[in-house]
Design a protein around this motif. Structure first.
Motif, short mmCIF file in Angstrom:
data_model
loop_
_atom_site.label_atom_id
_atom_site.label_comp_id
_atom_site.label_asym_id
_atom_site.label_seq_id
_atom_site.Cartn_x
_atom_site.Cartn_y
_atom_site.Cartn_z
N THR A 79 -3.09 7.66 -2.69
CA THR A 79 -2.93 6.28 -2.25
C THR A 79 -3.02 5.35 -3.45
OG1 THR A 79 -5.29 6.11 -1.80
CG2 THR A 79 -3.87 6.66 0.07
N LYS B 226 0.86 -1.18 0.00
CA LYS B 226 0.00 0.00 0.00
C LYS B 226 0.90 1.24 0.00
CE LYS B 226 -4.08 2.03 0.71
NZ LYS B 226 -5.26 1.83 -0.15
N TRP C 132 -2.05 0.99 -4.59
CA TRP C 132 -1.70 -0.32 -4.06
C TRP C 132 -1.33 -1.28 -5.18
CZ3 TRP C 132 -4.21 -4.96 -5.10
CH2 TRP C 132 -5.44 -4.86 -5.76
#
Lengths: 134, 440
Positions: free
Chosen positions: B353, B339, B355
């Protein structure tokens, strides 16, 4: 004539005993007399996870005459997994797999004379620590 | 023909004599057999005594030789530990060190439908890499790991990489300290397999953990300090890696972005950034023997440079991840999750963000190991760290293949895969890859 029959019977019994011994060889895991290890350390030592006993560097050695039996019955692995485990260990951590000694005499002499040495033999040894008999 | 009577008597006499002599011979033979058996038994007993005597003599000699060899080995260990030259046994020591040369090599064939890749790179026979690594015995607690890679680059020029140069000192099981260039110890795959194609089940690595110059988006190499160790806790073993490296940089970024390549800053740290990371794991035993679970954290600033080495931007790379690895006689399962909480420190500042992760499952049946892998990367294209990298786009990929073990040290693999590129470019393609890989 009876002597010959007796001789044949003795020979056959010896062969059977030898064959049984071959199939169910006892393994004595041993260490140098000055090296203290517990039974639960054996697998870690032979897979390179444990490299020290206190300040003593451990030197595990394999026994060519009993390696298959040792890997199977003590480490609970097969030859492929043992070899691959050591390749990965060596590749990641830069340590080398145990040297392979030619037999019980060779292993026993090495373990007796090398501080930190750990090995295994197939007959009851003397002059070394027996960590466990399998 | 007439029979001469006198002659006939002579014949009868001779026959009778022969018959009698035969009878006596048989009787004599019977007597001789009994004596011969006794004689043979006597000789056998004597021979057994001689054999016993010789056996005990051989054992004595073997014992002496073994003792001498062991003394020589012990002396060598002592000499090496003392750091002194080994004198007469130097040749043996050199031989011993040479035997610590290991390596990997692979060749193969690839047919790819990737239209973005020039045809000459996506179809045909391929040369993988020739990887050699040394783990010399230096004596005492000193350790070294040196790895060299020979391979062809995309332009067809042969490239020699000093892949790893680690010099270390093992204080005890809890602490080995390395200095130099190493494989960044995050997750499991990067340090577990890296260039070791023969020991990894699949033909190629998951895309996002690939090498920096081959489509990877992670700093899979680092130059700095690395502390590692482990301790038995419960029935299993806890392990850790803690490291500090030069900060990576992204080089060759044009103003349009999307064409840079991550670089580990091997020679020196040109921007003052340092990266720090930790990886903690637990190796289970007993009923869960073969299972390792772990978590890792990584943080550092990464600067982007244009082709003239002008500093364009700076971003904060921040990774939190977890992994699981299981291997027994029959099954191998690897799962990794990363992550990203990256932050743009220049330009359009802000935190994004992203991942990436994969799961691979393999099952060994005799010499065959069929496997399947699913992987996905969902990468924020507003994040400078990803949008400046040529390989920083989101994708989904599925792969299935089979590995066949020719023996302990050589394998053949066939792998089919399907890739979807989902944001920067929209494309999907299939690929078939075969590989013959060895280790030595």
């Amino acid at each position: 004539m009876n002597n010959k029959i007796n001789l044949i019977i003795v020979c056959l019994l010896s062969l059977l005993i030898c064959a049984s011994a071959q199939a169910y060889a006892e393994i004595y895991v041993i260490s140098h007399s000055g090296t203290t290890l517990s039974e639960s350390d054996i697998k870690d030592v032979f897979l390179g996870s444990k490299q020290f006993s206190d300040s003593t560097k451990l030197v595990p050695v394999d026994n060519s005459g009993a390696q298959e039996e040792f890997v199977t019955s003590v480490l609970k692995m097969n030859a492929r997994k043992y070899s691959t485990a050591w390749t990965k260990k060596s590749f990641r951590d830069g340590i080398n797999p145990p040297a392979v000694k030619s037999g019980d005499t060779d292993v026993l002499n090495f373990v007796k004379n090398t501080p930190g040495a750990v090995g295994y033999v197939t007959s009851a040894p003397s002059g070394v620590n027996v960590l466990k008999k399998y | 023909m007439k029979l001469n009577v006198r002659g006939g008597v002579q014949v009868y006499t001779i026959c009778l004599a022969l018959l009698v002599s035969c009878i006596f011979t048989v009787q004599a033979s019977a007597v001789t057999d009994a004596e011969r058996i006794r004689d043979l038994e006597r000789r056998l007993e004597q021979s057994l005594k001689v054999i016993e005597s010789l056996s005990s003599r051989v054992q004595q000699i073997e014992g002496k030789v073994g003792t001498v060899e062991t003394r020589v080995q012990a002396a060598e260990v002592a000499v090496q530990d003392a750091g002194a030259p080994s004198g007469p046994s130097q040749a043996d020591s050199i031989l011993s060190q040479l035997t610590q040369l290991h390596g990997f090599a692979d060749v193969g064939y690839v047919y790819s439908g990737d239209r973005a890749t020039p045809a000459d790179q996506s179809r045909g026979f391929t040369l993988g890499s020739f990887d050699i690594y040394l783990t010399p015995k230096l004596g005492g607690n000193t350790k070294a790991l040196i790895e060299l890679i020979f391979e062809y680059d995309a332009a067809g020029d042969i490239v020699l990489d000093l892949e790893r140069l680690q010099l270390g000192y093992a204080f005890n099981d809890l602490l080995t300290l390395w200095a130099g260039r190493f494989h960044t110890p995050f997750g499991y795959w990067n340090t577990g397999f890296h260039h070791g194609l023969q020991i990894q089940t699949s033909a190629i690595r998951p895309v996002f953990v690939d090498f920096e110059d081959a489509g990877g988006i992670l700093p899979v190499h680092g130059n700095g300090l690395w502390a590692a160790g482990g301790e038995k806790i419960g029935s299993g073993r806890a392990t850790y890696d803690l490291y500090l490296t030069n900060g990576s940089r992204i080089k060759g970024v044009t103003t349009a972005g999307g064409d840079g390549e991550l670089n580990a800053n091997n020679v020196s740290n040109d921007n003052g950034n340092y990266h720090v990371g930790v990886n903690a794991g637990y190796e289970f035993a007993d009923a869960l023997d073969g299972l390792k679970l772990g978590a890792h954290w990584y943080r550092g600033k990464v600067n982007g440079y244009d082709p003239d080495d002008m500093d364009l931007s700076q971003s904060q790379l921040h990774i939190l991840g977890a992994y699981a690895y299981f291997y027994d006689f029959d099954w191998e399962v690897i799962a990794e999750y990363y992550k990203f909480y990256n932050k743009n420190l220049t330009g359009a500042v802000g935190t994004g963000t992203s991942w990436a992760g994969f799961v691979q499952v393999a099952r060994t049946i005799d010499n065959f190991t069929p496997y399947v892998r699913l992987e996905k990367a969902d990468l924020d294209q507003m994040d400078n760290y990803f949008n400046q990298q040529a390989s920083g786009q989101s994708y989904r990929k599925g792969a299935a293949g089979v590995k066949y073990d020719l023996n302990l040290k050589s394998v053949i693999k066939v792998e089919l895969s399907h890739t979807n590129l989902v944001d920067r470019t929209l494309e999907n393609y299939n690929e078939i890859r075969t590989q013959y890989a060895i280790r030595f």
